[in-house]
Design a protein around this motif. Structure first.
Motif, PDB file in Angstrom:
ATOM      1  N   VAL A  61      10.788  15.988  -5.573  1.00 49.81           N
ATOM      2  CA  VAL A  61      11.107  17.285  -4.973  1.00 49.81           C
ATOM      3  C   VAL A  61      10.194  17.572  -3.785  1.00 49.81           C
ATOM      4  N   GLU A  62       8.897  17.445  -4.000  1.00 50.92           N
ATOM      5  CA  GLU A  62       7.957  17.736  -2.909  1.00 50.92           C
ATOM      6  C   GLU A  62       7.985  16.644  -1.844  1.00 50.92           C
ATOM      7  N   ALA A  63       8.284  15.410  -2.238  1.00 45.83           N
ATOM      8  CA  ALA A  63       8.408  14.335  -1.245  1.00 45.83           C
ATOM      9  C   ALA A  63       9.553  14.634  -0.282  1.00 45.83           C
ATOM     10  N   GLY A  99       0.816  -1.208   0.000  1.00 41.76           N
ATOM     11  CA  GLY A  99       0.000   0.000   0.000  1.00 41.76           C
ATOM     12  C   GLY A  99       0.849   1.258   0.000  1.00 41.76           C
ATOM     13  N   LEU A 100       1.790   1.336   0.938  1.00 35.91           N
ATOM     14  CA  LEU A 100       2.677   2.488   0.988  1.00 35.91           C
ATOM     15  C   LEU A 100       3.587   2.506  -0.235  1.00 35.91           C
ATOM     16  N   GLY A 101       3.954   1.337  -0.711  1.00 38.74           N
ATOM     17  CA  GLY A 101       4.776   1.271  -1.916  1.00 38.74           C
ATOM     18  C   GLY A 101       4.085   1.893  -3.111  1.00 38.74           C
ATOM     19  N   ARG A 102       2.782   1.596  -3.265  1.00 35.41           N
ATOM     20  CA  ARG A 102       2.029   2.193  -4.379  1.00 35.41           C
ATOM     21  C   ARG A 102       1.888   3.697  -4.210  1.00 35.41           C
ATOM     22  N   ARG A 103       1.562   4.124  -3.004  1.00 31.51           N
ATOM     23  CA  ARG A 103       1.363   5.561  -2.777  1.00 31.51           C
ATOM     24  C   ARG A 103       2.647   6.343  -3.018  1.00 31.51           C
ATOM     25  N   SER A 104       3.759   5.757  -2.642  1.00 31.78           N
ATOM     26  CA  SER A 104       5.024   6.489  -2.724  1.00 31.78           C
ATOM     27  C   SER A 104       5.736   6.313  -4.063  1.00 31.78           C
ATOM     28  N   SER A 105       5.200   5.488  -4.943  1.00 31.17           N
ATOM     29  CA  SER A 105       5.877   5.235  -6.219  1.00 31.17           C
ATOM     30  C   SER A 105       6.207   6.505  -6.997  1.00 31.17           C
ATOM     31  N   PRO A 106       5.301   7.490  -7.100  1.00 32.51           N
ATOM     32  CA  PRO A 106       5.649   8.703  -7.860  1.00 32.51           C
ATOM     33  C   PRO A 106       6.627   9.627  -7.137  1.00 32.51           C
ATOM     34  N   TRP A 107       6.910   9.337  -5.875  1.00 34.63           N
ATOM     35  CA  TRP A 107       7.765  10.234  -5.097  1.00 34.63           C
ATOM     36  C   TRP A 107       9.248  10.059  -5.408  1.00 34.63           C
ATOM     37  N   HIS A 108       9.580   9.097  -6.254  1.00 39.56           N
ATOM     38  CA  HIS A 108      10.988   8.803  -6.527  1.00 39.56           C
ATOM     39  C   HIS A 108      11.569   9.617  -7.680  1.00 39.56           C
ATOM     40  N   TYR A 109      10.773  10.371  -8.414  1.00 39.37           N
ATOM     41  CA  TYR A 109      11.276  11.023  -9.621  1.00 39.37           C
ATOM     42  C   TYR A 109      10.464  12.270  -9.938  1.00 39.37           C
ATOM     43  N   VAL A 110      10.966  13.037 -10.893  1.00 38.52           N
ATOM     44  CA  VAL A 110      10.256  14.188 -11.446  1.00 38.52           C
ATOM     45  C   VAL A 110      10.721  14.322 -12.895  1.00 38.52           C
ATOM     46  N   ALA A 121       6.505  23.725  -9.622  1.00 37.63           N
ATOM     47  CA  ALA A 121       5.709  22.756  -8.865  1.00 37.63           C
ATOM     48  C   ALA A 121       4.339  22.522  -9.485  1.00 37.63           C
ATOM     49  N   THR A 122       3.642  23.584  -9.888  1.00 42.31           N
ATOM     50  CA  THR A 122       2.284  23.410 -10.410  1.00 42.31           C
ATOM     51  C   THR A 122       2.272  22.653 -11.724  1.00 42.31           C
ATOM     52  N   ARG A 123       3.330  22.745 -12.474  1.00 42.99           N
ATOM     53  CA  ARG A 123       3.412  22.054 -13.761  1.00 42.99           C
ATOM     54  C   ARG A 123       4.031  20.662 -13.632  1.00 42.99           C
ATOM     55  N   ASP A 124       5.059  20.536 -12.828  1.00 45.05           N
ATOM     56  CA  ASP A 124       5.878  19.324 -12.803  1.00 45.05           C
ATOM     57  C   ASP A 124       5.555  18.373 -11.664  1.00 45.05           C
ATOM     58  N   CYS A 125       4.721  18.809 -10.716  1.00 38.53           N
ATOM     59  CA  CYS A 125       4.494  17.985  -9.534  1.00 38.53           C
ATOM     60  C   CYS A 125       3.034  18.037  -9.112  1.00 38.53           C
ATOM     61  N   GLU A 156      18.024  22.629  -1.107  1.00 41.42           N
ATOM     62  CA  GLU A 156      16.818  22.807  -1.907  1.00 41.42           C
ATOM     63  C   GLU A 156      16.716  21.696  -2.954  1.00 41.42           C
ATOM     64  N   PRO A 157      15.762  20.767  -2.795  1.00 41.26           N
ATOM     65  CA  PRO A 157      15.699  19.622  -3.699  1.00 41.26           C
ATOM     66  C   PRO A 157      15.404  19.984  -5.156  1.00 41.26           C
ATOM     67  N   ALA A 158      14.735  21.094  -5.400  1.00 40.24           N
ATOM     68  CA  ALA A 158      14.485  21.485  -6.791  1.00 40.24           C
ATOM     69  C   ALA A 158      15.793  21.752  -7.521  1.00 40.24           C
ATOM     70  N   ARG A 159      16.766  22.344  -6.817  1.00 33.53           N
ATOM     71  CA  ARG A 159      18.059  22.611  -7.451  1.00 33.53           C
ATOM     72  C   ARG A 159      18.785  21.298  -7.740  1.00 33.53           C
TER      73      ARG A 159
END
Length: 263
Positions: free
Chosen positions: A110-112, A77-88, A99-103, A207-210
């Motif tokens: 980045v937001e994770a 369950g947590l694996g599925r929820r967190s799957s998109p958190w690994h990349y951008v 953020a509004t366009r890419d996340c 800053e993770p975006a950088r």
């Protein structure tokens, strides 16, 4: 809808299709990032990390570095929820994060990182929540420094680019995950010695975006995405040092983030 390829109504169904993009560096690479960061922790950060990880089989940053990739088997369950958190995906827009366009909905690395850092920093939160946030952070900081975790949506971070290296079929994402490192035929201690001998990385802040934008710029370098499927040692000799630099930078960035968060 942003370039997170699928709408919310079918995202759960396609988690398996997305899952290859959730790996970065492979187990060895993530452990190396953890080792590098551990040796750069401040006394306060080191003590808090040890306290939060007490009870773990290997209560070190390296020991928990692959926890987030193992969720799909240990906590689906947590694996599925967190799957998109690994990349951008940034390469289609010149490696500039918005953020509004890419996340969309905050579902990107980045937001994770920002969310998990806030949890770790909040000492009113239960230790279990903060320990989980620490585990996510160790992994995601490694992920965001893997160039293809900030690459093109169109080829799923290189997963759809088939390559052949010295007669072995693979894809570009897997090559950068682990196969570039494997070509050196070094043990984990040998890799640590090699990485620590590299020049100290430039301080890139917290800053993770950088970090994501820097990874994306590697993807856009000429030749990183090869013009042909068949690769040889010339590709390895050119790009393995870049992978090593990204690992070294990831270890430094993780230590900087933890030292600032746990001060």
């Amino acid at each position: 809808m942003t370039r997170f390829f699928f709408s919310a109504c079918i995202a759960a169904t396609l988690t398996v299709a997305l899952s290859p993009q959730a790996h970065a560096w492979g187990p060895l690479g993530h452990r190396l990032v953890g080792h590098l960061a551990q040796s750069q922790l401040s006394p306060k950060a080191r003590a808090e990390v040890a306290r939060l990880l007490q009870g773990e089989a290997d209560p070190t940053l390296a020991g928990i570095a692959n926890w987030a990739d193992e969720l799909r088997g240990n906590d689906p369950g947590l694996g599925r929820r967190s799957s998109p958190w690994h990349y951008v995906n940034l390469a289609e827009d010149g490696c500039r994060y918005e953020a509004t366009r890419d996340c969309e909905r905050g579902d990107c690395v980045v937001e994770a990182i920002r969310r998990q850092r806030a949890i770790l920093a909040d000492r009113t939160k239960p230790d279990a929540a903060r320990a989980q946030a620490l585990k996510f952070l160790v992994h995601f900081v490694g992920d965001v420094h893997q160039p293809l975790h900030a690459g093109h949506a169109a080829n799923r971070g290189g997963n759809d680019i088939q390559i052949n290296l010295d007669g072995k079929g693979s894809n570009l994402h897997r090559l950068w995950d682990s196969e570039l490192l494997a070509t050196a035929q070094l043990s984990e201690p040998e890799w640590l010695k090699r990485l620590r001998a590299l020049p100290s990385p430039r301080d890139t802040g917290t800053e993770p975006a950088r970090w994501a934008e820097a990874s994306c710029r590697v993807v856009l370098r000429e030749g990183m995405v090869p013009p042909r499927a068949k690769l040889g040692q010339d590709y390895v000799l050119r790009w393995r040092p870049v992978a090593e630099d990204r690992l070294r930078s990831a270890g430094h960035a993780l230590a900087t983030l933890l030292n600032d968060t746990l001060k």
